[in-house]
Scaffold this motif. Structure first.
Motif, PDB file in Angstrom:
ATOM      1  N   ARG A 194       8.904  59.545  45.859  1.00 36.59           N
ATOM      2  CA  ARG A 194       7.447  58.589  45.630  1.00 36.59           C
ATOM      3  C   ARG A 194       6.949  59.794  44.488  1.00 36.59           C
ATOM      4  O   ARG A 194       6.466  59.197  43.614  1.00 36.59           O
ATOM      5  N   THR A 195       7.387  61.044  44.273  1.00 39.74           N
ATOM      6  CA  THR A 195       7.866  62.435  43.131  1.00 39.74           C
ATOM      7  C   THR A 195       8.431  62.701  42.380  1.00 39.74           C
ATOM      8  O   THR A 195       8.429  63.264  41.692  1.00 39.74           O
ATOM      9  N   THR A 196       9.922  61.420  43.172  1.00 37.73           N
ATOM     10  CA  THR A 196      11.272  62.374  43.023  1.00 37.73           C
ATOM     11  C   THR A 196      12.553  60.649  41.955  1.00 37.73           C
ATOM     12  O   THR A 196      11.732  60.024  42.574  1.00 37.73           O
ATOM     13  N   SER A 307      11.368  65.498  38.848  1.00 32.65           N
ATOM     14  CA  SER A 307      10.353  66.258  40.143  1.00 32.65           C
ATOM     15  C   SER A 307       9.079  66.134  39.580  1.00 32.65           C
ATOM     16  O   SER A 307       8.615  66.062  38.256  1.00 32.65           O
ATOM     17  N   ASP A 308       8.008  66.199  40.588  1.00 28.47           N
ATOM     18  CA  ASP A 308       6.516  66.302  39.968  1.00 28.47           C
ATOM     19  C   ASP A 308       6.716  65.067  39.601  1.00 28.47           C
ATOM     20  O   ASP A 308       4.914  65.353  38.559  1.00 28.47           O
ATOM     21  N   LEU A 309       6.728  63.413  39.896  1.00 26.38           N
ATOM     22  CA  LEU A 309       6.261  62.927  39.175  1.00 26.38           C
ATOM     23  C   LEU A 309       5.050  62.295  40.476  1.00 26.38           C
ATOM     24  O   LEU A 309       4.421  62.268  40.984  1.00 26.38           O
ATOM     25  N   LYS A 310       4.029  60.569  38.976  1.00 27.79           N
ATOM     26  CA  LYS A 310       3.155  60.664  40.632  1.00 27.79           C
ATOM     27  C   LYS A 310       2.991  59.270  41.308  1.00 27.79           C
ATOM     28  O   LYS A 310       4.568  59.031  40.097  1.00 27.79           O
ATOM     29  N   PRO A 311       2.967  59.021  42.657  1.00 25.29           N
ATOM     30  CA  PRO A 311       3.242  58.300  43.031  1.00 25.29           C
ATOM     31  C   PRO A 311       2.787  56.936  42.434  1.00 25.29           C
ATOM     32  O   PRO A 311       2.126  57.094  41.444  1.00 25.29           O
ATOM     33  N   THR A 339       7.798  54.551  40.980  1.00 27.27           N
ATOM     34  CA  THR A 339       7.752  55.889  41.728  1.00 27.27           C
ATOM     35  C   THR A 339       7.249  55.023  43.216  1.00 27.27           C
ATOM     36  O   THR A 339       6.102  54.413  42.582  1.00 27.27           O
ATOM     37  N   GLU A 342       2.219  56.180  48.400  1.00 32.28           N
ATOM     38  CA  GLU A 342       1.982  57.360  48.533  1.00 32.28           C
ATOM     39  C   GLU A 342       1.836  56.411  50.123  1.00 32.28           C
ATOM     40  O   GLU A 342       2.004  55.477  50.821  1.00 32.28           O
TER      41      GLU A 342
END
Length: 573
Positions: A194-196, A307-311, A339, A342
């Motif tokens: 979801r974020t990576t 990392s720290d990507l948006k879903p 990605t 959620e």
């Protein structure tokens, strides 16, 4: 000192370009000591019409204003390679071959033609077009056997002002200035969350076979893939004033950004934020990082976790391999991925007047929905945070009405609206998981929670301590409630951590042993100044510590615990 030598050299090159005698003049080659000095002093070639043999130059174009460059191939059957790298905008460019004028027209006198006349002669000659291209790809012309002559490279940008790079060489086999790509130049997505996103690619033969120093740079964008690091640099500096002409001697140097949320993966265990700048590649120019493009150079590793990507968001990923010595780079075949979404959480429905238990993971969130009768006038929410503070947000038909942190027990009353629906978001804190009880009602007079004073501490009177008893007091309210007090013997070294485990405010008296119960009683007072009760707890052992708890129970049967208190009897009386 260098400046004094630059001027005559520059004029020398112009005269070599524009022959002034009946003898053909030569451009400097890498076999000449003079040219070696000129290569070291890159300022000589800046903004000139000369392309050096075997060195990359950077320059710029104004929109709709063509630019011409020249170089000489001295012998027939010479290998030739010309590479043009657009930055930021598509280019139109063509390479043509012109013959140098062999004789001057001095009416047989042998006198050279005027400078302006010879310059016009070269510019007016169309020459033979060898290659042309239009687009924003890194494109090249290569020939294993080129004729001697004067070569002209003409470039044009019809879209906007832009930078570009040019590299020309007559020894392409031995130079190999750009790092090689492997037989499979694709960038693969090996893991998607979801974020990576984890990327992997095959190593460049320049490093694995030729053992030359290289490093990889990873670029993440939400717009599109990039075909060169030069284009990435242009995008990163897009907010600056229009790209100024490059300063003499300043080669391309990539930007160095840290703290973008990239994680370098040496093993499955190693995933951490970058906390220091990435390895440097040449000189570094700094610019403000963009929200839609991120770049970092990671050394010679060929696996990388972003990392720290948006879903549920599409991202474009590019990898560039750069020669650490020359700063020249080659692009792998980029990729893109979306990605994951959620995880959809089950919505908890609240019943009017009924207490609901909620568990929220550390840093997690829970969503609840309350749909009261259509004709309701107001809504009251009671929130009882059992452990640490929790954040509550309440929206009515999408409009935010409330956003607060709750510690202990709180009551919120909101104005109603016919047929309105309420969405409640509960967010846990960073310390640990949260437990709470929540009640929503349109009839607060019949709610299950007891009325509570703001101060819910238990006070012990030190002067009234004896070897077998302690006296304590606590506050009540104007509403008649039932209060029960419990005691439990604890060790003298009873610490804060143990006390915290005892502090679950949602556990009621039904979880306690009957032997720990001291008494229960009802009390209240219309005068809040007098809503205080005291109690002496007897039958204790000398010099012992006891944990005291007071529970208040409302009409609906829901209990709330006051803050626990540790007391100690006297040893000697």
């Amino acid at each position: 000192m260098h400046f004094a030598r630059m001027v005559p050299l520059h004029w020398c090159m112009l005269w070599l370009l524009l022959p002034l005698s009946s003898r053909t003049q030569k451009l400097p080659t890498r076999d000449e000591e003079l040219f070696q000095m000129q290569i070291r002093d890159k300022a000589f070639f800046h903004d000139s019409s000369v392309i050096p043999d075997g060195a990359e130059i950077s320059s710029y174009l104004f929109r709709d204003t063509p630019k011409r460059y020249f170089f000489v191939v001295e012998e027939d059957n010479t290998p030739l390679s010309v590479t043009v790298t657009p930055c930021d905008a598509p280019l139109e460019w063509k390479l043509s071959l012109q013959e140098l004028p062999e004789e001057a027209s001095g009416e047989g006198s042998g006198d050279p033609e005027p400078l302006d006349q010879q310059k016009q002669q070269i510019i007016n000659e169309e020459g033979t077009e060898l290659f042309s291209y239009k687009g924003n790809d890194v494109e090249y012309f290569i020939s294993s056997s080129s004729p001697s002559g004067l070569y002209q490279l003409e470039l044009l940008s019809t879209e906007k002002d832009t930078h570009f790079k040019v590299y020309a060489t007559t020894t392409p086999e031995s130079d190999q200035p750009y790092p090689e790509l492997p037989y499979d130049p694709r960038v693969d997505v090996t893991s998607l969350g979801r974020t990576t996103v984890t990327l992997a690619w095959k190593p460049s033969p320049t490093a694995s076979v030729l053992k030359q120093p290289i490093q990889y740079c990873v670029v993440v964008s939400r717009e599109h893939n990039f075909k060169s690091l030069c284009a990435v640099e242009a995008k990163l500096s897009a907010d600056d004033a229009f790209m100024m002409a490059p300063k003499p001697g300043l080669d391309f140097s990539p930007f160095d950004f840290a703290h973008f949320g990239f994680a370098l993966e040496n093993s499955a265990k190693e995933r951490s934020f970058l906390t220091k700048p990435s390895p440097k590649l040449g000189r570094h120019a700094h610019s403000r990082p963009k929200a839609d493009i991120q770049k970092v150079c990671i050394g010679n590793k060929n696996i990388f976790t972003v990392s720290d990507l948006k879903p549920d968001t599409q991202y474009y990923f590019d990898v560039f391999v750069a020669n650490s010595d020359s700063n020249m780079s080659t692009a792998y075949l980029g990729t893109f991925a979306r990605t994951k979404e959620e995880a959809k959480q089950k919505m908890v429905e609240l019943k009017d007047g009924k207490v609901t238990d909620v568990f929220v993971k550390r840093k997690g969130a829970k969503f609840l929905r309350f749909a009261p009768v259509p004709s309701h006038q107001k809504v009251t929410f009671f929130v009882h945070s059992c452990l640490d503070a929790v954040q509550i947000q309440v929206r009515r038909d999408g409009k935010l009405l409330l956003s607060q942190n709750v510690e202990g027990i709180r009551q919120f009353q909101l104005r109603g609206k016919p047929k309105a629906k309420y969405l409640i978001r509960l967010k846990g804190n960073k310390k640990g998981a949260s437990m709470l009880k929540i009640l929503a009602t349109t009839r607060p007079s019949k709610q299950s929670f007891p009325s509570l004073p703001e101060d819910r501490r238990i006070k012990a009177f030190d002067k009234l301590r004896t070897c077998s008893s302690v006296t304590v007091a606590w506050l009540g309210t104007q509403e008649r409630n039932k209060f029960c007090i419990y005691k439990k013997e604890v060790d003298d070294n009873y610490n804060e951590d143990q006390k915290k485990r005892e502090q679950n405010q949602c556990l009621g008296p039904d979880t306690r042993k009957k032997s720990e119960k001291v008494l229960c009683k009802y009390f209240h007072s219309q005068n809040l100044q007098k809503a205080v009760t005291t109690e002496t707890i007897k039958g204790l052992q000398p010099g012992k510590s006891y944990l005291l708890d007071v529970y208040v129970t409302g009409h609906g049967g829901h209990s709330v615990k006051y803050q626990s208190k540790v007391v100690k009897t006297r040893k000697v009386c």
